[in-house]
Design a protein around this motif. Structure first.
Motif, PDB file in Angstrom:
ATOM      1  N   GLN A 109     -48.024   6.310  -9.134  1.00 32.86           N
ATOM      2  CA  GLN A 109     -47.901   5.368  -8.266  1.00 32.86           C
ATOM      3  C   GLN A 109     -46.862   4.407  -8.361  1.00 32.86           C
ATOM      4  O   GLN A 109     -46.142   3.701  -7.641  1.00 32.86           O
ATOM      5  CB  GLN A 109     -49.315   4.443  -8.290  1.00 32.86           C
ATOM      6  N   LEU A 110     -46.343   3.953  -9.798  1.00 29.65           N
ATOM      7  CA  LEU A 110     -45.704   2.705 -10.249  1.00 29.65           C
ATOM      8  C   LEU A 110     -44.131   3.142 -10.494  1.00 29.65           C
ATOM      9  O   LEU A 110     -43.272   2.265 -10.438  1.00 29.65           O
ATOM     10  CB  LEU A 110     -46.311   1.711 -10.902  1.00 29.65           C
ATOM     11  N   TYR A 127     -38.248 -15.103 -16.225  1.00 29.48           N
ATOM     12  CA  TYR A 127     -37.786 -13.632 -15.984  1.00 29.48           C
ATOM     13  C   TYR A 127     -38.568 -13.099 -14.890  1.00 29.48           C
ATOM     14  O   TYR A 127     -39.567 -14.011 -14.437  1.00 29.48           O
ATOM     15  CB  TYR A 127     -38.145 -12.788 -16.933  1.00 29.48           C
ATOM     16  N   ARG A 128     -38.294 -11.936 -14.261  1.00 29.14           N
ATOM     17  CA  ARG A 128     -39.138 -11.507 -12.902  1.00 29.14           C
ATOM     18  C   ARG A 128     -38.845  -9.899 -13.160  1.00 29.14           C
ATOM     19  O   ARG A 128     -37.872  -9.458 -13.495  1.00 29.14           O
ATOM     20  CB  ARG A 128     -38.386 -11.995 -11.632  1.00 29.14           C
ATOM     21  N   HIS A 129     -39.797  -9.109 -12.747  1.00 29.12           N
ATOM     22  CA  HIS A 129     -39.997  -7.930 -12.665  1.00 29.12           C
ATOM     23  C   HIS A 129     -39.387  -7.515 -11.397  1.00 29.12           C
ATOM     24  O   HIS A 129     -39.541  -7.782 -10.173  1.00 29.12           O
ATOM     25  CB  HIS A 129     -41.255  -7.242 -12.899  1.00 29.12           C
ATOM     26  N   VAL A 130     -38.599  -6.360 -11.371  1.00 26.63           N
ATOM     27  CA  VAL A 130     -37.962  -5.704 -10.115  1.00 26.63           C
ATOM     28  C   VAL A 130     -38.285  -4.003 -10.394  1.00 26.63           C
ATOM     29  O   VAL A 130     -37.870  -3.547 -11.418  1.00 26.63           O
ATOM     30  CB  VAL A 130     -36.311  -5.744 -10.099  1.00 26.63           C
ATOM     31  N   LEU A 131     -39.034  -3.561  -9.374  1.00 20.95           N
ATOM     32  CA  LEU A 131     -39.331  -2.018  -9.283  1.00 20.95           C
ATOM     33  C   LEU A 131     -38.220  -1.069  -8.897  1.00 20.95           C
ATOM     34  O   LEU A 131     -37.499  -1.362  -7.881  1.00 20.95           O
ATOM     35  CB  LEU A 131     -40.620  -1.915  -8.409  1.00 20.95           C
ATOM     36  N   LEU A 132     -37.940  -0.125  -9.524  1.00 24.86           N
ATOM     37  CA  LEU A 132     -36.940   0.919  -9.111  1.00 24.86           C
ATOM     38  C   LEU A 132     -37.494   2.006  -8.239  1.00 24.86           C
ATOM     39  O   LEU A 132     -38.645   2.477  -8.256  1.00 24.86           O
ATOM     40  CB  LEU A 132     -36.553   1.586 -10.501  1.00 24.86           C
ATOM     41  N   VAL A 133     -36.940   2.102  -7.149  1.00 22.15           N
ATOM     42  CA  VAL A 133     -37.160   2.952  -6.204  1.00 22.15           C
ATOM     43  C   VAL A 133     -36.108   3.877  -5.751  1.00 22.15           C
ATOM     44  O   VAL A 133     -35.030   3.609  -5.971  1.00 22.15           O
ATOM     45  CB  VAL A 133     -37.631   2.181  -4.729  1.00 22.15           C
ATOM     46  N   GLU A 134     -36.794   5.182  -5.039  1.00 23.96           N
ATOM     47  CA  GLU A 134     -35.520   5.921  -4.582  1.00 23.96           C
ATOM     48  C   GLU A 134     -36.189   6.209  -2.974  1.00 23.96           C
ATOM     49  O   GLU A 134     -36.903   6.582  -2.656  1.00 23.96           O
ATOM     50  CB  GLU A 134     -36.111   7.201  -5.316  1.00 23.96           C
ATOM     51  N   PRO A 135     -35.069   5.591  -2.327  1.00 21.82           N
ATOM     52  CA  PRO A 135     -35.123   5.451  -0.835  1.00 21.82           C
ATOM     53  C   PRO A 135     -35.380   7.084  -0.291  1.00 21.82           C
ATOM     54  O   PRO A 135     -34.484   7.886  -0.629  1.00 21.82           O
ATOM     55  CB  PRO A 135     -34.171   4.933  -0.352  1.00 21.82           C
ATOM     56  N   LEU A 145     -40.206   4.194   0.063  1.00 19.77           N
ATOM     57  CA  LEU A 145     -39.653   3.778  -1.082  1.00 19.77           C
ATOM     58  C   LEU A 145     -40.357   4.523  -2.230  1.00 19.77           C
ATOM     59  O   LEU A 145     -41.649   3.879  -2.612  1.00 19.77           O
ATOM     60  CB  LEU A 145     -39.541   2.355  -1.051  1.00 19.77           C
ATOM     61  N   ARG A 146     -39.993   5.661  -2.595  1.00 16.30           N
ATOM     62  CA  ARG A 146     -40.686   6.392  -3.797  1.00 16.30           C
ATOM     63  C   ARG A 146     -40.534   5.887  -5.126  1.00 16.30           C
ATOM     64  O   ARG A 146     -39.067   5.456  -5.382  1.00 16.30           O
ATOM     65  CB  ARG A 146     -40.291   7.580  -3.577  1.00 16.30           C
ATOM     66  N   PRO A 147     -41.534   5.577  -5.931  1.00 15.86           N
ATOM     67  CA  PRO A 147     -41.049   5.246  -7.143  1.00 15.86           C
ATOM     68  C   PRO A 147     -40.414   6.210  -8.083  1.00 15.86           C
ATOM     69  O   PRO A 147     -40.331   7.054  -7.785  1.00 15.86           O
ATOM     70  CB  PRO A 147     -42.616   5.231  -7.923  1.00 15.86           C
ATOM     71  N   VAL A 179     -30.212  -5.029  -4.725  1.00 19.07           N
ATOM     72  CA  VAL A 179     -31.515  -5.437  -4.998  1.00 19.07           C
ATOM     73  C   VAL A 179     -32.279  -5.997  -3.595  1.00 19.07           C
ATOM     74  O   VAL A 179     -31.320  -6.892  -2.959  1.00 19.07           O
ATOM     75  CB  VAL A 179     -31.718  -6.560  -6.159  1.00 19.07           C
ATOM     76  N   VAL A 180     -33.360  -5.461  -3.091  1.00 20.07           N
ATOM     77  CA  VAL A 180     -33.667  -5.771  -1.848  1.00 20.07           C
ATOM     78  C   VAL A 180     -34.990  -6.728  -2.232  1.00 20.07           C
ATOM     79  O   VAL A 180     -35.680  -6.661  -2.985  1.00 20.07           O
ATOM     80  CB  VAL A 180     -34.043  -4.772  -0.732  1.00 20.07           C
ATOM     81  N   ARG A 181     -35.141  -7.818  -1.384  1.00 24.18           N
ATOM     82  CA  ARG A 181     -36.317  -8.574  -1.157  1.00 24.18           C
ATOM     83  C   ARG A 181     -37.314  -8.179   0.055  1.00 24.18           C
ATOM     84  O   ARG A 181     -36.736  -8.065   1.480  1.00 24.18           O
ATOM     85  CB  ARG A 181     -35.988  -9.900  -0.964  1.00 24.18           C
ATOM     86  N   LEU A 182     -38.398  -7.728  -0.153  1.00 25.95           N
ATOM     87  CA  LEU A 182     -39.276  -7.147   0.884  1.00 25.95           C
ATOM     88  C   LEU A 182     -40.442  -8.185   1.302  1.00 25.95           C
ATOM     89  O   LEU A 182     -41.158  -8.945   0.509  1.00 25.95           O
ATOM     90  CB  LEU A 182     -40.202  -5.999   0.400  1.00 25.95           C
ATOM     91  N   ARG A 183     -40.615  -8.226   2.583  1.00 23.61           N
ATOM     92  CA  ARG A 183     -41.589  -9.111   3.111  1.00 23.61           C
ATOM     93  C   ARG A 183     -42.732  -8.492   2.851  1.00 23.61           C
ATOM     94  O   ARG A 183     -44.040  -9.052   2.613  1.00 23.61           O
ATOM     95  CB  ARG A 183     -41.681  -9.225   4.671  1.00 23.61           C
ATOM     96  N   ASN A 184     -43.115  -7.329   2.922  1.00 25.49           N
ATOM     97  CA  ASN A 184     -44.190  -6.496   2.909  1.00 25.49           C
ATOM     98  C   ASN A 184     -44.209  -5.808   1.506  1.00 25.49           C
ATOM     99  O   ASN A 184     -43.846  -4.743   1.302  1.00 25.49           O
ATOM    100  CB  ASN A 184     -44.453  -5.442   3.992  1.00 25.49           C
ATOM    101  N   ARG A 185     -45.255  -6.363   0.598  1.00 29.41           N
ATOM    102  CA  ARG A 185     -45.293  -6.022  -0.889  1.00 29.41           C
ATOM    103  C   ARG A 185     -46.082  -4.750  -0.986  1.00 29.41           C
ATOM    104  O   ARG A 185     -45.781  -3.903  -1.957  1.00 29.41           O
ATOM    105  CB  ARG A 185     -45.860  -6.925  -1.753  1.00 29.41           C
ATOM    106  N   PHE A 186     -46.846  -4.477   0.237  1.00 30.53           N
ATOM    107  CA  PHE A 186     -47.642  -3.083  -0.026  1.00 30.53           C
ATOM    108  C   PHE A 186     -46.396  -1.865  -0.026  1.00 30.53           C
ATOM    109  O   PHE A 186     -47.178  -0.909  -0.937  1.00 30.53           O
ATOM    110  CB  PHE A 186     -48.275  -2.874   1.223  1.00 30.53           C
ATOM    111  N   ARG A 187     -45.382  -1.958   0.703  1.00 37.20           N
ATOM    112  CA  ARG A 187     -44.352  -0.612   0.082  1.00 37.20           C
ATOM    113  C   ARG A 187     -43.998  -0.454  -1.015  1.00 37.20           C
ATOM    114  O   ARG A 187     -43.591   0.442  -1.647  1.00 37.20           O
ATOM    115  CB  ARG A 187     -43.290  -1.237   1.187  1.00 37.20           C
ATOM    116  N   THR A 188     -44.132  -1.786  -1.831  1.00 39.92           N
ATOM    117  CA  THR A 188     -43.653  -1.592  -3.453  1.00 39.92           C
ATOM    118  C   THR A 188     -44.846  -1.935  -4.395  1.00 39.92           C
ATOM    119  O   THR A 188     -44.418  -2.621  -5.315  1.00 39.92           O
ATOM    120  CB  THR A 188     -42.487  -2.501  -3.546  1.00 39.92           C
ATOM    121  N   LYS A 189     -45.934  -1.829  -4.036  1.00 35.07           N
ATOM    122  CA  LYS A 189     -46.986  -1.853  -4.958  1.00 35.07           C
ATOM    123  C   LYS A 189     -47.150  -3.279  -5.401  1.00 35.07           C
ATOM    124  O   LYS A 189     -47.538  -3.560  -6.427  1.00 35.07           O
ATOM    125  CB  LYS A 189     -46.727  -1.081  -6.015  1.00 35.07           C
TER     126      LYS A 189
END
Length: 358
Positions: A109-110, A127-135, A145-147, A179-189
């Motif tokens: 999932q992550l 600090y802040r965490h950033v998720l790595l994704v494969e569009p 956005l696949r993990p 790096v992108v900022r998302l309004r809908n966090r559901f897309r990136t867990k």
């Protein structure tokens, strides 16, 4: 030393998913946007072991979680070189680490993430965490956005690019401006920020040789040309190889031949058992190795085939390692829950012929 095309990395065909229409749907903020929106705070602590001289612990939930495990480390000094006035990103000393999600469900999932740390010696690092994704494009106008499901045992920040070790698959490549900022966090867990993959180098090998595992990575800027250093973790009886690839300073990617192949400039077999990281600091190699949970780790210095072992001088669970020439320090990190630190090692003490040998 073995060289040749036996273990090569092949540039994957470029599919510009993370561009154009993709960035029309997501707000691209780059690394600058993450540094302006840090939401977690670490603490300066004393790190156990004879080698560490300074370090930090993570915020409590990150320090204790069994879902995520820290692995790789790189800094803005890797990105921008050894100039005494440089090594910073827009005035920030940035340390970047990678994590992989533990357990089958977490991995599925992550995937993996990075932490962007704004380092300060005299105040708690934030600090802040950033998720790595494969569009991945589906239908006509949508992106999924696949993990990125890799162990991320090593990372290298070089110019605008971030290289992430992908174990047996090779190396993943990201562009930090993306790096992108998302309004809908559901897309990136639940993650506010995500970093999309832009390309990769696929691991290939020839003949009866065992495939190379890209367990960890670092950067070598010591010579006239820059190199990506990679190596593999292996238990006793396995292969424990170290390899270097040339980097093209113009493209900031691995240098390839006309067939898109990055070939090793040198390869060293049967090195240190249970290697977790390796870096070249002003011509001297430094290697971390682990000895199992609750047991201190080892630091090895010297050269392939002639390493000196400094037994038990690292905290338990040492991982990747990098070099900060401006401070003449090695930096590493540990992985075990409750005993997670990011820490510096004094290069004057541990590198060179006068290095301590407990």
């Amino acid at each position: 030393m073995v060289v040749g095309p036996t273990h090569r990395l092949v540039a994957a065909p470029h599919e510009p998913v993370a561009s154009g229409r993709f960035f029309g749907r997501f707000r691209r903020v780059g690394l600058r946007g993450v540094l302006a929106d840090l939401n977690r705070t670490g603490s300066h602590v004393e790190v156990p072991g004879a080698a560490p001289v300074a370090g930090m612990a993570w915020q409590r939930d990150d320090q204790e979680t069994e879902r995520w495990f820290p692995q790789g480390i790189t800094t803005s000094a890797d990105a921008y070189g050894a100039d005494p006035s440089g090594g910073m990103f827009e005035g920030h000393d940035v340390v970047m680490t990678s994590w992989y999600s533990h357990g089958w469900l977490g991995w599925l999932q992550l995937g993996s993430r990075i932490s962007v740390i704004d380092w300060h010696d005299d105040e708690p690092p934030r600090y802040r965490h950033v998720l790595l994704v494969e569009p991945r494009r589906f239908l006509l106008f949508f992106h999924r956005l696949r993990p990125v499901r890799v162990h991320a045992g090593g990372i290298v920040w070089y110019g605008k690019h971030l290289f992430v070790a992908g174990s047996s698959s090779g190396i993943r490549v990201f562009r930090l401006d993306d790096v992108v900022r998302l309004r809908n966090r559901f897309r990136t867990k639940g993650y506010r920020y995500a970093l999309p993959q832009v390309s990769s180098f696929i691991a290939e090998h020839e003949g009866d040789t065992k495939a190379m595992t890209y367990s960890f990575m670092s950067l070598d800027r010591a010579g006239e040309e820059d190199h990506l250093v990679a190596g593999e973790y292996g238990r006793k009886g396995g292969s424990h190889r170290l390899v270097r690839y040339l980097i093209d300073r113009d493209t900031e990617l691995l240098r390839c031949d006309d067939r898109g192949r990055a070939l090793p400039s040198d390869l060293h077999d049967q090195q240190v058992v249970r290697m977790q990281g390796a870096v070249i600091a002003d011509g001297t190699w430094a290697v971390t190795s682990s000895n199992g949970e609750d047991n201190p780790g080892d630091l090895w210095t010297g050269a392939p085939g002639a390493f000196v072992r400094h037994r038990g001088v690292l905290p338990t669970g040492p991982e990747d390692i990098t070099y900060l020439p401006q401070r003449h320090q090695l930096w590493s990190l540990t992985e075990w829950p409750g005993r997670r630190w990011v820490y510096a090692i004094d290069g004057e003490r541990w590198l060179g012929p006068q290095a301590d040998t407990p």
